[in-house]
Write a protein that holds these residues in place. Structure first.
Motif, short mmCIF file in Angstrom:
data_model
loop_
_atom_site.label_atom_id
_atom_site.label_comp_id
_atom_site.label_asym_id
_atom_site.label_seq_id
_atom_site.Cartn_x
_atom_site.Cartn_y
_atom_site.Cartn_z
N VAL A 1 0.86 -1.18 0.00
CA VAL A 1 0.00 0.00 0.00
C VAL A 1 0.90 1.24 0.00
CG1 VAL A 1 -1.83 1.27 1.18
CG2 VAL A 1 -1.78 -1.24 1.31
N GLU A 2 0.73 2.11 -0.99
CA GLU A 2 1.53 3.33 -1.10
C GLU A 2 0.66 4.54 -0.78
OE1 GLU A 2 4.88 5.84 -2.10
OE2 GLU A 2 4.65 3.74 -1.50
N TYR A 3 1.17 5.44 0.06
CA TYR A 3 0.44 6.64 0.44
C TYR A 3 0.85 7.82 -0.44
CZ TYR A 3 -1.41 4.50 4.69
OH TYR A 3 -2.10 3.71 5.57
N ARG B 1 -4.99 13.54 -5.10
CA ARG B 1 -5.98 12.60 -5.62
C ARG B 1 -5.38 11.82 -6.78
NH1 ARG B 1 -10.72 14.21 -6.45
NH2 ARG B 1 -10.73 15.89 -4.90
N PRO B 2 -6.09 10.79 -7.28
CA PRO B 2 -5.57 10.00 -8.40
C PRO B 2 -5.21 10.88 -9.59
CG PRO B 2 -7.44 8.90 -7.42
CD PRO B 2 -7.36 10.24 -6.76
N GLY C 1 -2.26 -4.49 -5.32
CA GLY C 1 -1.92 -3.67 -4.17
C GLY C 1 -2.87 -2.49 -4.15
N ALA C 2 -2.53 -1.43 -3.42
CA ALA C 2 -3.44 -0.29 -3.33
C ALA C 2 -2.68 1.02 -3.18
CB ALA C 2 -4.41 -0.47 -2.16
N LEU C 3 -3.28 2.09 -3.72
CA LEU C 3 -2.79 3.45 -3.54
C LEU C 3 -3.79 4.19 -2.65
CD1 LEU C 3 -1.85 4.18 -7.26
CD2 LEU C 3 -0.22 4.02 -5.37
N ARG D 1 -8.75 4.23 -0.75
CA ARG D 1 -7.81 3.34 -1.42
C ARG D 1 -8.29 3.06 -2.85
NH1 ARG D 1 -5.51 -1.67 2.21
NH2 ARG D 1 -4.51 -0.43 3.87
N ILE D 2 -7.33 3.02 -3.75
CA ILE D 2 -7.60 2.61 -5.12
C ILE D 2 -6.85 1.30 -5.35
CG2 ILE D 2 -7.41 3.18 -7.56
CD1 ILE D 2 -9.30 4.99 -6.06
N VAL D 3 -7.57 0.24 -5.65
CA VAL D 3 -6.93 -1.05 -5.89
C VAL D 3 -6.23 -1.04 -7.25
CG1 VAL D 3 -7.32 -3.52 -6.23
CG2 VAL D 3 -8.60 -2.28 -4.47
N VAL D 4 -4.99 -1.50 -7.27
CA VAL D 4 -4.19 -1.55 -8.50
C VAL D 4 -3.88 -3.01 -8.83
CG1 VAL D 4 -2.02 -0.89 -9.60
CG2 VAL D 4 -3.16 0.69 -8.02
N SER D 5 -4.30 -3.44 -10.01
CA SER D 5 -4.03 -4.80 -10.46
C SER D 5 -2.68 -4.84 -11.18
CB SER D 5 -5.13 -5.27 -11.41
OG SER D 5 -4.82 -6.54 -11.95
N PHE D 6 -1.82 -5.74 -10.75
CA PHE D 6 -0.50 -5.86 -11.38
C PHE D 6 -0.60 -6.80 -12.58
CE2 PHE D 6 0.74 -5.24 -6.74
CZ PHE D 6 0.83 -3.86 -6.87
N ASP D 7 -1.27 -6.32 -13.62
CA ASP D 7 -1.45 -7.14 -14.81
C ASP D 7 -0.22 -7.05 -15.70
OD1 ASP D 7 -1.61 -4.62 -16.03
OD2 ASP D 7 -3.80 -4.67 -16.14
#
Length: 212
Positions: A97-99, A103-104, A132-134, A142-148
């Protein structure tokens, strides 16, 4: 082949490079930095996560300020937060999780930095990390990030490009963009409106001192 510690680039350089290669070079080649309201707010947001500690609750072990490295890719850094979620099989699975302040963003610099953290964790812990998440301070969500595969490919390409630029010792030419430059803490040092021929900031500073 593993790289020497001195040859490793920090994970933060990847975000700087995608935001602006010249900004990245000013920080990581010319070793320049300037604090702004935005960077100050970001630093305060990170203060909580910057202190190494570990806690457990509800099946999640949370580690802050966790050192990371992937010598094969030549990157190193510190993860704000890594959550280890206990699965039904009794195996912990890391979740970075990165802080971030604000905003995005419309670009993928934050996602690439987070994905690079996952690549380090996968190497260190011999596991696969699907997401993971930002966490953004302004939205407090939190914004979920898919490591595709697409994000992993972009991350590896960014690592190679950043490493090559830092190794070259070359600072890209200045090109002014109101959208990027006016929000950059290095605006006064970069002088994008004045430096159009690729001179280094150190060269410009020396010229200013000679003129005084």
């Amino acid at each position: 082949m593993d790289m020497d510690d001195e040859a490793l680039i920090p994970l933060s350089a990847l975000q700087h490079y995608l935001y602006c290669p010249r900004q990245c070079a000013l920080i990581h080649v010319e070793q320049l930095w300037a604090e702004s309201q935005h960077t100050g707010e970001g630093r305060l947001l990170h203060d909580k996560a910057d202190k190494p500690k570990m806690e457990r609750r509800k099946g999640v072990r949370t580690v802050t300020a966790m050192p990371l490295a992937q010598p094969l890719l030549g990157i190193t850094g510190v993860a704000d937060v890594v959550e280890f979620h206990m699965g039904e099989d009794g195996v912990e699975r890391p979740y970075p999780v990165e802080y971030k302040r604000g905003r995005p963003k419309p670009h993928q610099a934050d996602e690439v930095q987070l994905c690079a953290q996952a690549l380090c964790l996968e190497h260190m812990l011999n596991c696969q990390i699907p997401e993971g998440a930002l966490y953004y301070g302004e939205t407090r969500r939190r914004i979920v990030v898919s490591f595709d595969e697409a994000l992993r490919s972009l991350t590896c390409q960014t690592i190679e490009a950043t490493r090559a630029m830092v190794a070259s010792g070359h600072t890209p030419s200045a090109t002014y963009s109101a959208k990027l430059c006016d929000n950059c803490s290095l605006l006064d040092l970069c002088q994008p409106r004045l430096l159009h021929r690729g001179e280094s900031v150190q060269h410009w500073l020396r010229a200013q001192l000679k003129g005084e």
